[in-house]
Scaffold this active site. Structure first.
Site: not given
Ligand code: PMT
Length: 436
Positions: A233, A328-330, A346, A364
């Site tokens: 991404n 895996p969802d960390i 985030f 989460k």
């Molecule tokens: O890196 P930049 O260019 O500065 O951009 C910043 C950002 C937009 C990437 C950042 O601000 C952000 O939003 N990060 C989270 C992106 C994301 O994956 O969002 P999500 O809504 O899909 O995930 C929710 C949360 O679960 C996040 O904290 C993510 O780290 C975590 N996650 C998601 C999927 C996964 N398999 N494991 C996780 O731990």
């Protein structure tokens, strides 16, 4: 050297301490934007050395001079030292930044030297020269380094102006006592450039997460399709790296688990480079012992190819179907552990930010979610962002700003909510001048 010519040799532990303090200053000032206002006093020559020290510490410096200041040191000197145009009056705005932009640009404003007249003008909230107007417009923390004759410093009018400025949250650094340019002796000398450097550095060290072990994830993951291709991404890592830096500045011991990005590791932060979600999970879990705060900024893949090809996939048919499985969802894995750190995740959303943020927090099982809107030019790979923080029973919006500044605000919010200090005083500087 002693007057007789003998060199003063400081004991080893003093030299080591000085070096450590110096290195710490370098760390905290790196990348910070310092706006240096110079008013008309003989101490203006010392500010030239301050600019040099700030640049050596990695800070970006812009200089703004009053007309009187240019009578003591020429603007060219500061231009050469800062590597930037110097702002001397309103007309300069046509060539460079406007005064509101300049006010917004700064992470910290320091007026050094600050003459008695400048202190009086700042206390009155004047805006009839560029320096006073920028001080009035800026929401960045403001410090002044007074420099004047001892009689002027001790005059009740100056004392009242300084008290008023202090009440509004302005930091007053100095003055020192000693010989003065006018031949008198007493309080009124501007602090030395190294002392001002140290004070500036300390103002970025809130200590609000002192000694806390923090793990931050940042950047994208790459999920291989075959030996040369992957699913990924647009995450640049900027938000996560800014958070690692802000947590470090707050005194935390930070490990940054990062996907592939084009950024340097912040000084003083341990960085672990990974590629896939599985590698990121493993690196995070290996660092959970002692970890008290986990910030998941990484854009981790939700799905990965179920059967990555061992050899490069050949172009064969008109259509290629990829079979994916959940990665895996960390964040959820860390949040489900016992014991576990405070978890901040985030949420990258394209719509219904608030609703999805609350939903994601519950799904989460984490303390806080920082939600950001993503799309063309937003969130991913930009220098700016805006965040909606949600926690149980509350929320706070952080208006659009540079990621470095948002990161400091987010770290402050986390520290206030989950790592409060007994008898905690207000976070130094942050908009304090408007809070009285
Ligand atoms: O890196 P930049 O260019 O500065 O951009 C910043 C950002 C937009 C990437 C950042 O601000 C952000 O939003 N990060 C989270 C992106 C994301 O994956 O969002 P999500 O809504 O899909 O995930 C929710 C949360 O679960 C996040 O904290 C993510 O780290 C975590 N996650 C998601 C999927 C996964 N398999 N494991 C996780 O731990």
């Amino acid at each position: 050297m002693l007057p007789g010519g003998a060199a003063v040799k400081r004991p080893f532990h003093r030299r080591l301490w000085a070096l450590l303090v110096h290195c710490r200053s370098m760390n905290l000032l790196a990348g910070k934007r310092i706006l240096l206002g110079i008013s008309g006093g003989i101490a203006a020559y010392k500010s030239a050395e301050l600019v040099r020290l700030l640049r050596a510490a990695g800070a970006e410096v812009r200089v703004l001079m009053t007309a009187a200041a240019t009578g003591f040191v020429g603007a060219q000197t500061f231009q050469a030292l800062s590597g930037q145009p110097v702002y001397c009056d309103w007309n300069d705005e046509h060539d460079a930044m406007g005064h509101i932009e300049l006010a917004r640009w700064a992470d910290f404003m320091l007026v050094a030297p600050a003459t008695a007249d400048t202190l009086a003008r700042l206390a009155q909230g004047r805006a009839d020269d560029l320096l006073a107007a920028v001080c009035l417009a800026s929401e960045a923390p403001l410090a002044v380094a007074p420099a004047m004759n001892r009689g002027m410093w001790q005059h009740p009018a100056t004392r009242a102006n300084v008290s008023l400025l202090r009440e509004r949250g302005v930091h007053v650094w100095g003055p020192a006592e000693g010989e003065q340019a006018c031949g008198e002796s007493g309080p009124g000398r501007m602090l030395e450039p190294t002392e001002l450097l140290q004070a500036l550095s300390q103002s970025f060290a809130s200590g609000r997460l002192a000694g806390v072990e923090v793990v931050v994830t940042a950047g994208p993951t790459r999920e291989p399709l075959d030996p040369v291709r992957f699913l990924s991404n647009r995450s640049s890592g900027k938000m996560g790296y800014a958070l690692a830096t802000a947590a470090r500045d707050a005194g935390a011991r930070v490990t940054l688990v990062s996907g592939p990005v084009a950024l340097e590791a912040p000084e003083g932060v341990e960085r672990v480079l990974v590629e896939t979600a599985q590698e990121m999970l493993q690196a995070v879990l290996e660092r959970m012992e002692g970890c008290r705060l986990f910030i998941a900024t990484a854009a981790v893949a939700d799905y990965r190819p179920r059967h990555p090809a061992q050899e490069k996939i050949k172009k064969q048919a008109d259509e290629l179907v990829l079979r994916l499985e959940p990665a895996p969802d960390i964040l959820a894995t860390v949040a489900a552990r016992t014991p576990r750190p405070v978890c901040v995740g985030f949420a990258a959303e394209t719509q219904e930010l608030e609703r999805y943020a609350h939903r994601k927090r519950l799904a989460k099982g984490v303390e806080m979610i920082a939600a950001n809107r993503v799309g063309a030019g937003l969130g991913f790979d930009s220098d700016d962002n805006e965040l909606l923080l949600v926690w149980e029973g509350g929320s706070r919006r952080l208006a659009r700003d540079r990621k470095s500044r948002l990161a400091r605000q987010l770290v402050d919010e986390i520290a206030t909510r989950y790592f409060p200090r007994s008898g905690e005083e207000k976070a130094a500087g942050h908009h304090a001048k408007y809070s009285a």
